[in-house]
Design a protein around this motif. Structure first.
Motif, mmCIF file in Angstrom:
data_model
loop_
_atom_site.group_PDB
_atom_site.id
_atom_site.type_symbol
_atom_site.label_atom_id
_atom_site.label_comp_id
_atom_site.label_asym_id
_atom_site.label_seq_id
_atom_site.Cartn_x
_atom_site.Cartn_y
_atom_site.Cartn_z
ATOM 1 N N LEU A 98 0.847 -1.190 0.000
ATOM 2 C CA LEU A 98 0.000 0.000 0.000
ATOM 3 C C LEU A 98 0.879 1.235 0.000
ATOM 4 C CD1 LEU A 98 -1.543 0.607 3.545
ATOM 5 C CD2 LEU A 98 0.297 -0.987 3.136
ATOM 6 N N VAL A 99 0.267 2.358 -0.358
ATOM 7 C CA VAL A 99 1.012 3.617 -0.428
ATOM 8 C C VAL A 99 0.124 4.749 0.063
ATOM 9 C CG1 VAL A 99 0.352 3.897 -2.855
ATOM 10 C CG2 VAL A 99 2.276 5.210 -1.941
ATOM 11 N N PHE A 100 0.727 5.640 0.839
ATOM 12 C CA PHE A 100 0.054 6.868 1.261
ATOM 13 C C PHE A 100 0.648 7.989 0.413
ATOM 14 C CE2 PHE A 100 -0.156 3.931 4.737
ATOM 15 C CZ PHE A 100 -1.425 4.110 5.266
ATOM 16 N N THR A 101 -0.194 8.719 -0.303
ATOM 17 C CA THR A 101 0.309 9.654 -1.295
ATOM 18 C C THR A 101 -0.514 10.941 -1.324
ATOM 19 O OG1 THR A 101 0.691 9.961 -3.676
ATOM 20 C CG2 THR A 101 -1.044 8.428 -3.038
ATOM 21 N N THR A 102 0.137 12.021 -1.736
ATOM 22 C CA THR A 102 -0.564 13.303 -1.854
ATOM 23 C C THR A 102 -1.151 13.490 -3.248
ATOM 24 O OG1 THR A 102 1.523 14.385 -2.436
ATOM 25 C CG2 THR A 102 0.868 14.415 -0.112
#
Length: 682
Positions: free
Chosen positions: A442-446
């Protein structure tokens, strides 16, 4: 300067009002030890023609601005005695530098790398000479070849292994190691993930990170053509599955011979695994484990319920131990301290394990060292209910932030604290993530990304309420914790004992509590506050309409006037802000223009300009507060950035600041917010 003296001097520089008694308590020193250390510090300061430390009747210790500038401005004058790297840490960095450099190294290279004086670097080299001699190696220096570590190649590789293991005790170790190589961390993470997948094993979080950075240094050594003997580790583990897989996956530019491939393979083989598929070649180890389990049951009268499952689990843990002991590699910390073992129980188990360990020692041909015995005791301990927790594989995550290095680091750290159930591997760029996106779960991204990984698009700065919602959503969607099921069970229990309840309200409160369970927030109490950087003379209140260029110039002017930045800094932030893709903002109303130290930063300081008439920036945002940031080391300013972030998420406070009639009122509002944040943290 030794570790103790560095720690004392650092405390005095960070906290000018700190009293001797507090230093003694914090560093566990007696009054006599502190006095002796201050005498030693003053001797070294005098040798460098610097003013000495002076005690006051109030119990504080005066440190002159000249000392502070000398120790903290290494990026400006290159003469700093490094306050933040101990002698031991510097020696380890030097060793890795010499073992991997592809150019002849002189003393000049060494002290430029470390940012220390020539005298300090020379002293460090004497310590390095002593340290490498313990590995039967010799530090040599010649006009033609510079500094070299000479001796048996496997011993040099052992030195790399132990140096990295010891260096990892320091917070900035990974950054220091990465700076010694031109291979990207993302590329190395990708390589380790490929090996995991194709061999069919999973490494513990600590082992995974250790592998990445050990590989970085070993491969850098291979590429520097430092190896004199191509057959230093030939045909020792070529029959393993790891060697077969790595031979196919390894970049040809990373290795020069088969021994290089075998050494890379032994790094993988000796790294702690938490589960895996093992081949027929592991039968000898499995047979030894079966003998040990049978002996353990006979000697302790403890019955193992499921032999096959238990033995397979032990194989996953002890297979790396066999390779470590056989080849003399270092055992990395696996956090066995999280399992509480009573002294009597531990001694009982340890004595039993020492009596049954001989089948493994026959394989290795060596006696198992005490730290490896402790590991085996840990896995045998109790019914292994606690040990099973170590077999939980955390999902691996990346953080992608386009808001610049300061916000990116802050975002990464906040997410690490918010999700202890997730292993965050890196904060990376959009391009690098999309190249290696298959390595992450998973990735947390702006910004939206092209990836098959589960992605959560979030603001760089998340309010406490939104953080709870994000945690609730991720834990449920990713299957880490079924909060809804837990809620329903709790409600059922409460209904049995209470006639009338507000189900909606109770469920909301419980949801918040369950989603924040196990969360840990780290407040860096020893770092300076925001108000330490925003001095009143750096603040400005503007009550006229201007464009964004004029607003930036006005905001930066106090920093220039105070000698904190020069014109190059202003020119750089003006150019950066012109771009519509610039993301140097906190919240919707605060701009934080900033750049790196080489672009005109002379000292530390934050400007703070309040605009009564909002200014439209090229990105389209209407900005009412501009905080130009000038810092030499972002690590020291994390607390200040966190406090600024707290202001950005407080709409009421933003309104009060914009409505204020003078800068003193604004400064006091900032101070008040700092106190509130500290109380909330406690």
């Amino acid at each position: 300067m030794n570790d103790r003296n560095i720690a004392i001097l650092t405390e005095i520089i960070k906290h000018p009002d700190i009293k001797s008694k507090k230093i003694e308590a914090k560093l566990h020193l007696t009054r006599r030890q502190l006095s002796y250390s201050i005498d030693q510090i003053n001797t070294e300061l005098s040798n460098d023609n610097l003013p000495t430390l002076q005690r006051t009747p109030l119990g504080t210790i005066l440190v002159s601005a000249e000392i502070i500038n000398y120790f903290l401005k290494d990026k400006i004058n290159g003469k700093q005695k490094n306050v933040y790297h101990t002698e031991q840490e510097r020696c380890m960095i030097i060793i890795l530098y010499i073992l991997t450099a592809n150019i002849p190294l002189s003393l000049i290279n060494i002290y430029h790398l470390l940012g220390v004086s020539q005298a300090t670097a020379a002293k460090d080299m004497r310590n390095v000479r002593i340290l490498v001699s313990k590995y039967h190696l010799e530090l040599q220096n010649s006009w033609q070849n510079g500094y070299l570590i000479d001796g048996n190649e496997p011993q040099q590789r052992f030195l790399i292994n132990e140096t990295i293991s010891n260096l990892e005790r320091y917070d900035d170790s990974h950054e220091l190691i990465a700076n010694l190589s031109d291979i990207s961390i993302d590329e190395m993470i990708h390589f380790v993930r490929q090996v995991e997948q194709q061999v069919g094993i999973s490494y513990s979080d600590n082992a995974f990170n250790h592998l990445v950075y050990s590989l970085l240094i070993n491969i850098s050594r291979n590429r520097a053509n430092k190896t004199a003997n191509d057959n230093y580790f030939l045909n020792q583990i070529a029959d393993t599955k790891e060697f077969s897989v790595i031979s196919k996956l390894v970049n040809p530019d990373w290795v020069a011979c088969q021994s290089d491939i075998e050494w890379i393979s032994i790094l993988f083989l000796s790294a702690n695994t938490i589960r895996g598929k093992f081949s027929f070649s592991d039968y000898t180890i499995l047979k030894a484990i079966k003998e040990m389990v049978s002996s353990f049951e006979q000697k302790t009268l403890v019955q193992i319920q499921n032999h096959e499952e238990f033995e397979q689990r032990l194989l996953a843990h002890l297979r790396p131990a066999v390779y470590r002991v056989k080849y003399g590699l270092h055992l990395n910390d696996i956090n066995t301290s999280q399992i509480l073992i009573k002294d009597s129980q531990y001694e009982f188990l340890a004595a039993s394990i020492r009596k049954i360990i001989s089948p493994l020692e026959q394989i290795t041909g060596k006696k198992f060292p005490e730290n490896e015995v402790k590991l085996i005791v840990f896995y045998f301990g109790g019914d292994l209910e606690n040990a099973k927790n170590l077999s939980i594989i955390k999902p691996k995550a990346a953080v992608v932030c386009t808001n610049g290095v300061i916000v990116s680091k802050l975002m990464f750290q906040n997410l690490v604290h918010l999700f202890p159930e997730i292993a965050f591997l890196s904060a990376t760029s959009v391009r690098d993530f999309e190249t290696f996106s298959d390595d992450y779960d998973l990735v947390f991204t702006t910004v939206p990304l092209k990836t098959n990984a589960k992605q959560y698009i979030i603001q760089p700065i998340v309010s406490p309420e939104d953080a709870i919602k994000l945690r609730y959503r991720v834990l449920n969607e990713f299957g880490l914790k079924n909060i809804e099921t837990t809620l329903d069970k709790i409600i059922q229990i409460v209904r049995k004992h209470v006639n009338s309840i507000d189900v909606t309200g109770l469920k909301g409160d419980l949801k918040q509590w369950l989603s924040t369970e196990q969360q840990t927030y780290s407040i860096q109490k020893e770092l300076p506050d925001l108000s330490d950087y925003i001095a009143p003379q750096l603040m400005c209140l503007l009550d006229k309409k201007v464009d964004w260029q004029d607003a930036l110039e006005i905001a930066a002017e106090p920093l220039i006037r105070s000698g904190i930045v020069n014109q190059k800094y202003l020119n750089t932030i003006l150019k950066n802000t012109e771009s519509e893709k610039n993301y140097s903002f906190l919240g919707s109303q605060i701009a934080i223009p900033h750049t790196t130290a080489e672009n005109g930063i002379l000292n530390d300081g934050f400007g703070f300009t309040v605009l009564k008439h909002a200014v439209k920036f090229p990105t389209g945002q209407s900005i009412s507060i501009i905080v130009p940031i000038a810092i030499c080391d972002t690590k020291k300013h994390l607390r200040a950035i966190e406090q600024l972030t707290s202001i950005a998420s407080d709409a009421k406070l933003i309104h009060q600041i914009i409505s204020a009639s003078d800068t003193e009122t604004i400064y006091q509002l900032i101070k008040k917010k700092e106190k509130e944040t500290a109380i909330d943290a406690n």
